[in-house]
Design an enzyme around this catalytic site. Structure first.
Site, short mmCIF file in Angstrom:
data_model
loop_
_atom_site.label_atom_id
_atom_site.label_comp_id
_atom_site.label_asym_id
_atom_site.label_seq_id
_atom_site.Cartn_x
_atom_site.Cartn_y
_atom_site.Cartn_z
N VAL A 1 -37.81 8.22 -29.44
CA VAL A 1 -36.86 7.26 -29.75
C VAL A 1 -37.37 6.44 -30.96
O VAL A 1 -36.24 5.76 -31.62
CB VAL A 1 -36.50 6.46 -28.43
CG1 VAL A 1 -35.78 7.39 -27.52
CG2 VAL A 1 -37.55 5.52 -27.98
N TYR B 1 -47.13 -5.85 -25.17
CA TYR B 1 -46.00 -5.60 -24.35
C TYR B 1 -45.02 -6.80 -24.36
O TYR B 1 -43.78 -6.71 -24.23
CB TYR B 1 -46.65 -5.29 -22.85
CG TYR B 1 -45.50 -4.65 -21.91
CD1 TYR B 1 -45.26 -3.42 -22.10
CD2 TYR B 1 -44.97 -5.75 -21.00
CE1 TYR B 1 -44.09 -3.11 -21.04
CE2 TYR B 1 -44.20 -5.18 -20.13
CZ TYR B 1 -43.49 -4.17 -20.14
OH TYR B 1 -42.66 -3.76 -19.17
#
Length: 249
Positions: free
Chosen positions: A68, A160
């Site tokens: 993606v 993250y």
């Protein structure tokens, strides 16, 4: 645990990163609700296994391998969904990764890769799918975020956390800009889910247990349903109340 179900018959859904975790459970739940599903994952074996599970239960699905974070691969995937099912009504951005490291030792490649998958990939898929949805009269986009984007994560997860905070901001801004096109954009932020590795701050979960992937998937189903027709730009935390119990040391 009580079951939650909606009727998504006639809808077409694309779930990225659907080979494992909450995204996998979400893809299966969408199919059980009647949607035709494109199961995306970088690992073809995982994607095929999810499709087999869906088809064994009588659902419709096909697997598509794509990164993606590559705009051309994302575009080809969405065109494939249109070719196979004739449109797209639901997008769940579930693809994600984490490469934990102490902040002073974070490698530039890892920084870029986490942001490319968790944030840039969601941007590509959201923009490309939204163009299709706008032409078709509307749709629903749900981003799988995490509580690390809203409260401090465990040490070593700065990259993250940054990516998930960005995803929540992207959710809010996309929701506002896409509302005139009949497109709703929300996020589900799960943590303390059995089998998941969301790097949330350790602490007591007020409900006294870990959540199940099906409980996070149920939140996605709700946001995809007509019952959530007046909800957009929101981040729904599914963590057993842990964010309310956390206290700084």
């Amino acid at each position: 645990m009580s079951a939650f179900s909606v009727d998504l018959s006639g809808k077409v859904a694309l779930v990225t990163g659907a080979g494992e975790g909450v995204a996998r459970t979400t893809a299966i739940a969408l199919a059980e609700a009647g949607a035709a599903v494109c199961v995306n994952d970088l690992n073809p074996d995982r994607a095929d296994t999810v499709v087999e599970t869906i088809e064994a239960a009588g659902g419709r699905a096909f697997a598509w391998v794509a990164d993606v974070s590559n705009r051309f691969q994302a575009a080809a995937m969405i065109e494939k969904v249109r070719d196979v099912y004739g449109g797209i009504h639901i997008l769940v951005n579930g693809a994600g990764t984490d490469r934990p490291a102490p902040f002073l030792l974070v490698d530039e490649y890892d920084w870029r890769r986490v942001l490319e998958i968790n944030l840039t990939g969601a941007f590509f898929c959201t923009q490309l799918a939204a163009r299709v949805m706008a032409d078709e009269g509307g749709g629903v986009i749900v981003n799988l975020g995490g509580t690390a984007g809203q409260i401090p994560a465990q040490p070593g997860h700065a990259v993250y956390a940054a990516s998930k905070a960005g995803l929540i901001a992207l959710t809010r801004e996309a929701a506002r800009d896409l509302a005139p096109h009949g497109i709703r954009v929300n996020a589900v932020c799960p943590a303390n889910i059995a089998g998941e590795s969301e790097p949330s701050v350790p602490g007591v979960v007020p409900q006294g247990r870990l959540g199940q992937p099906e409980e996070a998937a149920a939140a996605v189903l709700f946001l995809c349903s007509d019952a959530a027709s007046f909800i957009t730009g929101q981040a729904l935390i599914v963590d057993g109340g842990a964010t309310t119990a956390w206290q700084p040391s």
